[in-house]
Design a protein around this motif. Structure first.
Motif, PDB file in Angstrom:
ATOM      1  N   GLY A 166       0.048  10.141  -2.385  1.00 50.57           N
ATOM      2  CA  GLY A 166      -0.721   8.945  -2.717  1.00 50.57           C
ATOM      3  C   GLY A 166       0.160   7.715  -2.846  1.00 50.57           C
ATOM      4  N   VAL A 167       1.305   7.855  -3.520  1.00 53.19           N
ATOM      5  CA  VAL A 167       2.227   6.727  -3.683  1.00 53.19           C
ATOM      6  C   VAL A 167       2.796   6.302  -2.328  1.00 53.19           C
ATOM      7  N   LEU A 168       3.158   7.262  -1.482  1.00 53.20           N
ATOM      8  CA  LEU A 168       3.736   6.937  -0.170  1.00 53.20           C
ATOM      9  C   LEU A 168       2.723   6.283   0.759  1.00 53.20           C
ATOM     10  N   VAL A 169       1.480   6.745   0.732  1.00 49.65           N
ATOM     11  CA  VAL A 169       0.442   6.137   1.585  1.00 49.65           C
ATOM     12  C   VAL A 169       0.230   4.675   1.200  1.00 49.65           C
ATOM     13  N   GLN A 170       0.137   4.388  -0.094  1.00 52.64           N
ATOM     14  CA  GLN A 170      -0.029   3.002  -0.546  1.00 52.64           C
ATOM     15  C   GLN A 170       1.197   2.167  -0.217  1.00 52.64           C
ATOM     16  N   PHE A 171       2.353   2.793  -0.268  1.00 53.60           N
ATOM     17  CA  PHE A 171       3.618   2.102  -0.006  1.00 53.60           C
ATOM     18  C   PHE A 171       3.684   1.555   1.421  1.00 53.60           C
ATOM     19  N   ARG A 172       2.966   2.158   2.341  1.00 54.47           N
ATOM     20  CA  ARG A 172       3.008   1.743   3.752  1.00 54.47           C
ATOM     21  C   ARG A 172       1.920   0.723   4.111  1.00 54.47           C
ATOM     22  N   GLU A 173       1.217   0.163   3.128  1.00 54.64           N
ATOM     23  CA  GLU A 173       0.117  -0.749   3.417  1.00 54.64           C
ATOM     24  C   GLU A 173       0.572  -2.113   3.921  1.00 54.64           C
ATOM     25  N   GLU A 174       1.642  -2.652   3.371  1.00 49.84           N
ATOM     26  CA  GLU A 174       2.118  -3.990   3.744  1.00 49.84           C
ATOM     27  C   GLU A 174       3.534  -3.914   4.305  1.00 49.84           C
ATOM     28  N   LYS A 175       4.080  -5.064   4.737  1.00 48.76           N
ATOM     29  CA  LYS A 175       5.358  -5.035   5.459  1.00 48.76           C
ATOM     30  C   LYS A 175       6.604  -5.293   4.610  1.00 48.76           C
ATOM     31  N   VAL A 176       6.449  -5.642   3.324  1.00 52.05           N
ATOM     32  CA  VAL A 176       7.612  -5.869   2.458  1.00 52.05           C
ATOM     33  C   VAL A 176       7.645  -4.778   1.385  1.00 52.05           C
ATOM     34  N   ALA A 177       8.748  -4.054   1.341  1.00 52.37           N
ATOM     35  CA  ALA A 177       8.907  -2.941   0.404  1.00 52.37           C
ATOM     36  C   ALA A 177       9.560  -3.420  -0.886  1.00 52.37           C
ATOM     37  N   VAL A 178       9.018  -2.972  -2.011  1.00 53.15           N
ATOM     38  CA  VAL A 178       9.596  -3.231  -3.328  1.00 53.15           C
ATOM     39  C   VAL A 178       9.843  -1.860  -3.963  1.00 53.15           C
ATOM     40  N   MET A 179      11.124  -1.586  -4.249  1.00 56.29           N
ATOM     41  CA  MET A 179      11.490  -0.285  -4.812  1.00 56.29           C
ATOM     42  C   MET A 179      12.373  -0.494  -6.037  1.00 56.29           C
ATOM     43  N   SER A 180      12.200   0.378  -7.016  1.00 57.66           N
ATOM     44  CA  SER A 180      13.021   0.318  -8.221  1.00 57.66           C
ATOM     45  C   SER A 180      12.957   1.659  -8.933  1.00 57.66           C
ATOM     46  N   ASP A 181      13.751   1.772  -9.991  1.00 56.88           N
ATOM     47  CA  ASP A 181      13.873   3.014 -10.736  1.00 56.88           C
ATOM     48  C   ASP A 181      13.942   2.679 -12.228  1.00 56.88           C
ATOM     49  N   ILE A 182      13.295   3.482 -13.052  1.00 53.40           N
ATOM     50  CA  ILE A 182      13.425   3.317 -14.506  1.00 53.40           C
ATOM     51  C   ILE A 182      14.693   4.046 -14.936  1.00 53.40           C
ATOM     52  N   GLU A 183      15.580   3.326 -15.578  1.00 54.29           N
ATOM     53  CA  GLU A 183      16.836   3.913 -16.032  1.00 54.29           C
ATOM     54  C   GLU A 183      16.579   4.910 -17.161  1.00 54.29           C
TER      55      GLU A 183
END
Length: 195
Positions: free
Chosen positions: A60-77
């Motif tokens: 589900g997260v990956l499918v939504q991730f491919r919806e637009e052309k700019v990727a925003v990624m981060s991690d909770i420390e």
């Protein structure tokens, strides 16, 4: 170190966790607690309630991730380490430690005040804390992003423009900080979508 008043534990109940160090050349020492270790036919994990599975599905997260052309990624420390446990439960996460690693020194007794990686209840409790943080946001977009675009401690979100990505990142940092979560390793970039 455990205060003298708490040495006996809450109503005399306590559990000591075995632990070991994991060494990585580029990182500091990481201590791993074994909540599945058994003593007397039981373990801490056998006594904990798992709680509901609040983790978003990876698909589900990956499918939504491919919806637009700019990727925003981060991690909770250190996500689990950001969520405290109630004082009454700290005595079930005790451990022994030699100061400065010197085995000639007397052992000291400590207890973890936060959720530990590997404990049965930690994923549900930390995900719940993250979702509660999202609900305190004044922006519905940020609330929905936190609730729908995290897979455990990683956020994967796509937006239309780089500027929108930077604005989203700033708002996410601010909102997550209110819940004690620190977002790190941000990566915002444009990629071409194949059709």
């Amino acid at each position: 170190m455990i205060p003298v008043s708490a040495v006996k534990g809450h109503q005399g109940k306590k559990w000591h966790l075995p632990h070991h160090g994991v060494y990585h050349p580029q990182k500091k020492l990481q201590v791993v607690f074994d909540s599945a270790a058994e003593y007397g036919g039981t373990s801490l994990n056998r006594q904990l309630i798992q709680g509901p599975d609040l983790t978003n599905t990876l698909v589900g997260v990956l499918v939504q991730f491919r919806e637009e052309k700019v990727a925003v990624m981060s991690d909770i420390e250190a996500m689990f380490s950001q969520v405290r446990i109630l004082v009454n439960y700290m005595d079930y996460q005790r451990f022994l430690w030699w100061p400065n690693g010197e085995t000639n020194n007397p052992l000291r007794e400590y207890r973890m005040k936060v959720h530990i990686f590997g404990a049965t209840s930690s994923p549900s409790c930390t995900n719940n804390a993250l979702k509660m943080t999202a609900e305190q946001s004044n922006e519905k977009t940020i609330e929905n992003t936190i609730k729908r675009n995290f897979y455990v401690d990683d956020i994967l979100k796509s937006v239309v423009t780089i500027d929108e990505g930077h604005q989203l990142a700033g708002n996410l940092i601010k909102t997550c900080k209110t819940g004690g979560f620190k977002l790190t390793k941000f990566n915002i970039r444009s990629y071409s979508r194949r059709r």
